[in-house]
Structure formats: C-alpha cells, structure tokens
Design an enzyme around this catalytic site. Structure first.
Site, PDB file in Angstrom:
ATOM      1  N   THR A  83     -20.976 -25.726   2.855  1.00  0.00           N
ATOM      2  CA  THR A  83     -22.104 -25.512   1.950  1.00  0.00           C
ATOM      3  C   THR A  83     -22.409 -24.028   1.814  1.00  0.00           C
ATOM      4  O   THR A  83     -23.256 -23.640   1.010  1.00  0.00           O
ATOM      5  CB  THR A  83     -23.352 -26.242   2.481  1.00  0.00           C
TER       6      THR A  83
ATOM      7  N   ASP B 185     -15.715 -30.615   8.549  1.00  0.00           N
ATOM      8  CA  ASP B 185     -16.945 -30.381   7.790  1.00  0.00           C
ATOM      9  C   ASP B 185     -17.660 -29.153   8.339  1.00  0.00           C
ATOM     10  O   ASP B 185     -17.530 -28.802   9.513  1.00  0.00           O
ATOM     11  CB  ASP B 185     -17.848 -31.609   7.891  1.00  0.00           C
TER      12      ASP B 185
ATOM     13  N   LYS C 261     -18.207 -34.206  -0.932  1.00  0.00           N
ATOM     14  CA  LYS C 261     -17.060 -33.493  -0.371  1.00  0.00           C
ATOM     15  C   LYS C 261     -16.312 -34.346   0.653  1.00  0.00           C
ATOM     16  O   LYS C 261     -15.090 -34.460   0.602  1.00  0.00           O
ATOM     17  CB  LYS C 261     -17.518 -32.175   0.264  1.00  0.00           C
ATOM     18  N   THR C 262     -17.046 -34.961   1.565  1.00  0.00           N
ATOM     19  CA  THR C 262     -16.402 -35.809   2.571  1.00  0.00           C
ATOM     20  C   THR C 262     -15.780 -37.040   1.926  1.00  0.00           C
ATOM     21  O   THR C 262     -14.678 -37.466   2.295  1.00  0.00           O
ATOM     22  CB  THR C 262     -17.416 -36.230   3.642  1.00  0.00           C
TER      23      THR C 262
ATOM     24  N   ARG D 288     -26.457 -38.263  -3.060  1.00  0.00           N
ATOM     25  CA  ARG D 288     -27.087 -38.661  -1.796  1.00  0.00           C
ATOM     26  C   ARG D 288     -28.551 -39.015  -2.017  1.00  0.00           C
ATOM     27  O   ARG D 288     -29.044 -40.041  -1.539  1.00  0.00           O
ATOM     28  CB  ARG D 288     -26.967 -37.520  -0.778  1.00  0.00           C
TER      29      ARG D 288
END
Length: 350
Positions: free
Chosen positions: A169, A120, A75-76, A228
């Site tokens: 999230t 975020d 997302k970032t 990740r």
C-alpha cells in the site's frame, strides 16, 4: 489477518493447492476464484491474462509480479487467482511474519516448481531478508552461511523457479533494487460506483440475499471506492433487512441502515466528519499539522495518514500543504456549514 471483504487478505504463511478453495472464514466465499469472476481493474486484469496465458503455454513460471494500491482493492485476491489460472501452488505470508532470514529460507526451500509465493505489505521487509530475496528472485538460489568466524563460508542452495507476487500500500517505501527485480508492475485504482454495484450484486447472490438495483447503487456510492467496504456494508444491510423481516435489501432499508451506522452519502463515517470539524472549529479551517490533528481526535498519526486522509483527499475535502492540512470549501458544503474566505484565513460562520 482477516480480510473484511474478500478482496485482499494478509496472513501467516500457508500453502494452497491450485485445485482447492482457499478457506479460512466465511468472508472468503466472496472472493472471486478466476479472472472472469474478478470485476473492475480492467487494465490490470487484461494484462495479467496475457502474462498468465503466455507462461502457461511455455510451461514456465510467470515473471515476478508487483501489485500497488490502497487496502481492500483486491491485490491478494488477484495473487490467488494468478496461482489458480497457472494451475500451481499458492503460498502466502506477510512481511512482518518474516522475522529472520531463516524464515524466508524455510519457505523457499520447501516450495514446488512454479509456485506463486505471495508476500503482503512487502515494504515492511527487513533489510537482511530483502537481500536474501534479491538472489532468490534473480538466480533462484539461497545464500546460506555455514560456520562462524574465520571458518564461516557461504553456500548457495538452488531452489525451484517460482513467481514472487509482492503487494504494498506504500510503494514509496519499497527500495528501488527490490522494485527493479519485478518484471510485471501493476497499479490498482479505486473502483467506480457502477463497478462496486456489480460487486455488491454478485456478493449478494453468494450470500443468498436479494438486493434492489437502487439499493446496490446507494451502497456503492458509500463504499469509498473499495470492494472491502462495499461487502462490509452489504453484510450489515443484510442484517437490517433480516431483522426487519424483509426478504430483500431495499433502498429504504439501506437508507435506514446507513443512518444508524452514521455513514453519509459520500461514505464518510463519524471519525471522518470529526476530523473535518476539528480542523474547522479548532483551527479555523487550517492549516494544522498532522501530529496536532491526530492528538486532537485521539488517533495515531499513522492511522490518520494511512486510513482517514487518503479518502478525504480523494473526495477533495482536505488538502495537504507545506504548512499542514487545510479543509476545502467542498467540506464546508458537505457538512452544511457556510464558507467564507477572508484574506488568507478560512473562517466558520454558523
């Protein structure tokens, strides 16, 4: 906060020029810089490419963008890519860092035209800051109170048009008035094994290490559908290969490395298996309440529900019921235990 994979990072407020590389630590070198480099999330990427091109051709700020999905899916990274593709500044912060309305006002009063402003964990915004954000998103103005008591008055300060990118999230914790102000809503899904294998190969090239195709697939299958985790496993396998004196990451090295890290074929780690075994051995397969289960494994209930449970549920190993958590037959099979269903009870036979 540091991003372990190069896909999705939160942090304190900072600003980046569109023609600069976002730096902070070595992990950021794994971040895709443009949409063409971003792998996976095809529908999200294709839609975003249209919106970016349209805004760029008009010379306007893109509509506000809301990104929903589990941690570590990019997302970032996609927010940063949006700023690069638009050719504008990128400003980033996290909701917990915005303590008072003046913090938000200080950021928005210094941005330039068409800046991409990324928040975020936006579900953690405080109500007073969220109220200020409503006006900024719709009218591109800030409400500021001058004076106190009877002499207090509200002044509206104009700010440059910008694009707010909010990531969360936990979409269910974001208020409806805030969600409704986002013109573009995109939801991230977990990556397939093939997509993760491609990401691992790309990351391996950046890290300067060769990786066999079968080794990449094995790492991908243990990565919880998350880039990740995939990049984190890749770096650990690189360490094992280097110490073993190998110039490339082979299937044998990955198998040895995963065994030493206690990661199994489904990507379950030691604590994941302890959760399953705790439900089976201590509570007869369930149901058991989340709070009781968290205490039995020595973790907080938030960690249990936010980190461990989503993947166990995704794999079909546990299920949530009105009475609590229950282990499925698949979990018994994965742990090598015999499953027997007797009336309403699930019992363990060694």
């Amino acid at each position: 906060m540091r991003d372990d994979c190069g896909y999705g990072m939160a942090g304190d407020m900072s600003i980046v020029r569109a023609d600069e590389v976002y730096t902070g630590d070595n992990d950021n070198t794994l971040r895709p810089q443009m949409l063409t480099d971003f792998q996976g999330q095809t529908k999200v990427k294709d839609n975003l490419a249209v919106f970016i091109e349209a805004a760029r051709n008009r010379g306007e700020s893109m509509d506000h963008l809301f990104l929903i999905g589990p941690p570590g899916l990019g997302k970032t990274t996609l927010a940063q890519i949006t700023a690069r593709e638009l050719g504008v500044d990128f400003k980033v912060t996290s909701a917990p860092a915005l303590d008072k309305p003046k913090d938000l006002a200080g950021i928005l009063s210094t941005i330039t035209e068409r800046t991409v402003f990324f928040i975020d964990e936006i579900h953690r915004l405080k109500p007073a800051i969220e109220e200020m954000l409503y006006i900024a998103m719709e009218d591109y103005e800030l409400d500021w109170i001058i004076g106190q008591g009877a002499a207090a008055r509200t002044v509206r300060i104009p700010i440059p048009k910008f694009t707010l990118v909010g990531a969360t999230t936990k979409a269910g914790m974001v208020s409806s008035p805030l969600i409704s102000r986002f013109g573009i809503v995109q939801r991230f899904s977990f990556y397939t094994k093939e997509e993760l294998a491609d990401i691992i190969k790309r990351s391996a090239g950046i890290l300067g290490v060769a990786v066999d195709d079968d080794a990449a697939l094995l790492m991908a299958s243990c990565s919880r559908g998350t880039p990740r985790v995939a990049n984190r496993i890749l770096r650990r396998m690189r360490d094992f290969a280097q110490v073993a004196g190998s110039e490339r990451i082979t299937l044998r090295i990955v198998r040895i490395g995963l065994e030493k890290l206690e990661i199994d074929s489904l990507g379950l780690e030691k604590y994941d298996r302890e959760i399953l075994l705790s439900i089976i051995q201590n509570y007869g397969g369930g149901p058991v309440g989340a709070e009781t289960l968290a205490i039995s494994i020595g973790e907080s209930i938030d960690t249990l529900e936010d980190y461990y449970e989503p993947y166990l549920i995704q794999c079909g190993l546990i299920q949530r019921t009105p009475r609590g958590r229950m282990v499925t037959e698949k979990a018994y099979q994965h742990l090598g235990l015999e499953y027997k269903k007797n009336d309403a009870d699930q019992r363990l036979l060694f």
